[in-house]
Design a protein around this motif. Structure first.
Motif, PDB file in Angstrom:
ATOM      1  N   GLN B   6       0.735  -1.044   0.000  1.00 43.26           N
ATOM      2  CA  GLN B   6      -0.072   0.109   0.085  1.00 43.26           C
ATOM      3  C   GLN B   6       1.015   1.278  -0.114  1.00 43.26           C
ATOM      4  O   GLN B   6       1.674   1.478   0.862  1.00 43.26           O
ATOM      5  N   SER B   7       1.121   2.056  -1.037  1.00 41.62           N
ATOM      6  CA  SER B   7       1.876   2.982  -1.272  1.00 41.62           C
ATOM      7  C   SER B   7       1.533   4.005  -0.687  1.00 41.62           C
ATOM      8  O   SER B   7       2.358   5.116  -0.494  1.00 41.62           O
ATOM      9  N   GLN B   8       0.392   4.337   0.164  1.00 43.41           N
ATOM     10  CA  GLN B   8      -0.108   5.573   0.441  1.00 43.41           C
ATOM     11  C   GLN B   8      -0.391   5.379   1.989  1.00 43.41           C
ATOM     12  O   GLN B   8      -1.241   5.024   2.361  1.00 43.41           O
ATOM     13  N   PRO B   9       0.639   6.020   2.657  1.00 46.80           N
ATOM     14  CA  PRO B   9       0.506   5.658   4.371  1.00 46.80           C
ATOM     15  C   PRO B   9      -0.769   6.738   4.881  1.00 46.80           C
ATOM     16  O   PRO B   9      -1.437   6.014   5.671  1.00 46.80           O
ATOM     17  N   GLU B  10      -0.923   7.702   4.256  1.00 46.16           N
ATOM     18  CA  GLU B  10      -2.036   8.559   4.526  1.00 46.16           C
ATOM     19  C   GLU B  10      -2.777   9.454   3.634  1.00 46.16           C
ATOM     20  O   GLU B  10      -2.155   9.546   2.420  1.00 46.16           O
ATOM     21  N   MET B  11      -4.089   9.305   3.623  1.00 42.63           N
ATOM     22  CA  MET B  11      -4.952  10.030   2.551  1.00 42.63           C
ATOM     23  C   MET B  11      -6.093  10.870   3.283  1.00 42.63           C
ATOM     24  O   MET B  11      -6.369  10.461   4.585  1.00 42.63           O
ATOM     25  N   SER B  12      -6.322  11.935   2.418  1.00 42.88           N
ATOM     26  CA  SER B  12      -7.662  12.682   3.208  1.00 42.88           C
ATOM     27  C   SER B  12      -8.437  12.544   2.163  1.00 42.88           C
ATOM     28  O   SER B  12      -8.341  12.715   0.885  1.00 42.88           O
ATOM     29  N   VAL B  13      -9.847  12.907   2.680  1.00 42.03           N
ATOM     30  CA  VAL B  13     -10.903  13.283   1.571  1.00 42.03           C
ATOM     31  C   VAL B  13     -11.911  14.084   2.365  1.00 42.03           C
ATOM     32  O   VAL B  13     -12.293  14.137   3.278  1.00 42.03           O
ATOM     33  N   GLN B  14     -12.669  15.095   1.550  1.00 39.11           N
ATOM     34  CA  GLN B  14     -13.410  15.767   1.861  1.00 39.11           C
ATOM     35  C   GLN B  14     -15.051  15.109   1.908  1.00 39.11           C
ATOM     36  O   GLN B  14     -15.145  14.235   1.512  1.00 39.11           O
ATOM     37  N   GLU B  15     -15.726  15.242   2.805  1.00 34.64           N
ATOM     38  CA  GLU B  15     -17.077  14.593   3.393  1.00 34.64           C
ATOM     39  C   GLU B  15     -17.826  14.763   1.996  1.00 34.64           C
ATOM     40  O   GLU B  15     -17.761  15.723   1.416  1.00 34.64           O
ATOM     41  N   ALA B  16     -18.363  13.766   1.335  1.00 29.28           N
ATOM     42  CA  ALA B  16     -19.259  13.711   0.456  1.00 29.28           C
ATOM     43  C   ALA B  16     -18.532  13.429  -0.922  1.00 29.28           C
ATOM     44  O   ALA B  16     -18.944  13.046  -1.925  1.00 29.28           O
ATOM     45  N   VAL B 105      -1.965 -12.372   4.020  1.00 36.73           N
ATOM     46  CA  VAL B 105      -0.725 -11.266   4.070  1.00 36.73           C
ATOM     47  C   VAL B 105      -1.321  -9.905   3.982  1.00 36.73           C
ATOM     48  O   VAL B 105      -2.092  -9.607   2.885  1.00 36.73           O
ATOM     49  N   PHE B 106      -0.771  -8.950   4.969  1.00 40.31           N
ATOM     50  CA  PHE B 106      -1.293  -7.621   4.941  1.00 40.31           C
ATOM     51  C   PHE B 106      -0.381  -6.644   4.326  1.00 40.31           C
ATOM     52  O   PHE B 106       0.822  -6.840   4.369  1.00 40.31           O
ATOM     53  N   GLY B 107      -1.117  -5.815   3.588  1.00 43.34           N
ATOM     54  CA  GLY B 107      -0.339  -4.382   3.568  1.00 43.34           C
ATOM     55  C   GLY B 107      -0.006  -3.718   4.601  1.00 43.34           C
ATOM     56  O   GLY B 107      -0.636  -4.079   5.676  1.00 43.34           O
ATOM     57  N   LYS B 108       0.712  -2.570   4.701  1.00 45.55           N
ATOM     58  CA  LYS B 108       1.085  -1.857   6.016  1.00 45.55           C
ATOM     59  C   LYS B 108      -0.049  -0.815   6.241  1.00 45.55           C
ATOM     60  O   LYS B 108       0.004  -0.216   7.416  1.00 45.55           O
ATOM     61  N   GLY B 109      -0.884  -0.734   5.621  1.00 45.33           N
ATOM     62  CA  GLY B 109      -2.174   0.014   5.935  1.00 45.33           C
ATOM     63  C   GLY B 109      -2.274   1.462   5.399  1.00 45.33           C
ATOM     64  O   GLY B 109      -1.017   1.891   4.875  1.00 45.33           O
ATOM     65  N   THR B 110      -3.417   2.235   5.071  1.00 41.85           N
ATOM     66  CA  THR B 110      -3.458   3.438   4.623  1.00 41.85           C
ATOM     67  C   THR B 110      -4.317   4.383   5.411  1.00 41.85           C
ATOM     68  O   THR B 110      -5.541   3.600   5.836  1.00 41.85           O
ATOM     69  N   ARG B 111      -3.920   5.300   6.344  1.00 44.46           N
ATOM     70  CA  ARG B 111      -4.813   5.989   7.249  1.00 44.46           C
ATOM     71  C   ARG B 111      -5.626   6.988   6.423  1.00 44.46           C
ATOM     72  O   ARG B 111      -5.037   7.755   5.920  1.00 44.46           O
ATOM     73  N   LEU B 112      -6.844   6.991   6.536  1.00 44.90           N
ATOM     74  CA  LEU B 112      -7.911   7.669   5.886  1.00 44.90           C
ATOM     75  C   LEU B 112      -8.392   8.776   6.823  1.00 44.90           C
ATOM     76  O   LEU B 112      -9.033   8.373   7.706  1.00 44.90           O
ATOM     77  N   SER B 113      -8.294  10.000   6.658  1.00 45.14           N
ATOM     78  CA  SER B 113      -9.023  11.197   7.309  1.00 45.14           C
ATOM     79  C   SER B 113     -10.062  11.542   6.423  1.00 45.14           C
ATOM     80  O   SER B 113      -9.958  12.076   5.112  1.00 45.14           O
ATOM     81  N   VAL B 114     -11.126  11.807   7.035  1.00 46.44           N
ATOM     82  CA  VAL B 114     -12.567  12.437   6.127  1.00 46.44           C
ATOM     83  C   VAL B 114     -12.541  13.995   6.844  1.00 46.44           C
ATOM     84  O   VAL B 114     -12.814  13.902   8.185  1.00 46.44           O
ATOM     85  N   ILE B 115     -12.545  14.841   5.935  1.00 46.18           N
ATOM     86  CA  ILE B 115     -12.491  16.316   6.683  1.00 46.18           C
ATOM     87  C   ILE B 115     -14.236  16.878   6.305  1.00 46.18           C
ATOM     88  O   ILE B 115     -14.576  16.669   5.222  1.00 46.18           O
TER      89      ILE B 115
END
Lengths: 114, 116
Positions: B6-16, B105-115
């Motif tokens: 998983q190449s994106q350790p963190e992501m963010s997205v606007q609500e909706a 077998v797991f990837g290292k994860g992506t933390r998703l924030s919702v704004i």
């Protein structure tokens, strides 16, 4: 309700003091497994069991023991815990066989070894 | 050995809005499962969606869908109409299709924030 139950959910202990994390499932699953989750490493398998009295090592078994005397229970034993075993632990189960897909997870046990 | 990236350790997205989380994997197997798990602050591992490799049709579960590209060994997760409750760590996972020990077998994860 189908579930995997782990206890304790939180534990702080000291180096060398033996501890056991219990795991029980009520789905009559043959396969059970323990994972540890560490930041930046994802989840890694510690031990697994294909059925009663059948256990084997996963990717990171050092410092751990398991037993499978009953189908529903799969305890994780730390004979002499060390600080590098501070982690979040998950027990999981599923039916045996190839085409069974989903692994059901317990709620996790946060272990801190001082 | 199989690996999941998983190449994106963190992501963010606007609500909706819509967000896509990436996952690639390496395997020599032809039959396997792929999964996306969600881990909210409660730490519970919740299955979001699964895909069998022999199925060409992309799996969907309500607002969640995948783009499965078998030849490219890619398995991205699309979340549409993002909600505050979608904020979590997301793990991509792989499992071969055989009757022995087939650990996830797991990837290292992506933390998703919702704004909001």
């Amino acid at each position: 309700e189908a579930q995997v139950t782990q206890n304790p959910r939180y534990l702080i202990t000291v180096t060398g003091k033996k501890l056991t994390v219990t795991c029980s499932q009520n789905m009559n699953h043959e396969y059970m497994s323990w994972y540890r989750q560490d930041p930046g490493l994802g989840l890694r398998q510690i031990y697994y069991s294909m059925n009663v009295e059948v256990t084997d090592k996963g990717d990171v078994p050092e410092g751990y023991k398991v037993s499978r005397k009953e189908k529903r229970n799969f305890p994780l034993i730390l004979e002499s815990p060390s600080p590098n075993q501070t982690s979040l632990y998950f027990c999981a189960s599923r039916m045996a066989g190839a085409n069974t897909g989903e692994l059901f997870f317990g709620e996790g046990s946060r272990l801190t070894v001082l | 050995a199989q690996t999941v990236t998983q190449s994106q350790p963190e992501m963010s997205v606007q609500e909706a809005e819509t967000v896509t989380l990436s996952c690639t994997y390496d395997t020599s197997e032809s039959d396997y499962y792929l999964f996306w798990y969600k881990q909210p602050p409660s730490r519970q591992m919740i299955l979001v969606i699964r895909q069998e490799a022999y199925k060409q049709q992309n799996a969907t579960e309500n607002r969640f869908s995948v783009n499965f590209q078998k030849a490219a060994k890619s398995f991205s997760l699309k979340i549409s109409d993002s909600q505050l409750g979608d904020a979590a760590m997301y793990f991509c996972a792989y499992r071969t299709l055989n009757s022995g020990n087939t650990p996830l077998v797991f990837g290292k994860g992506t933390r998703l924030s919702v704004i909001a």
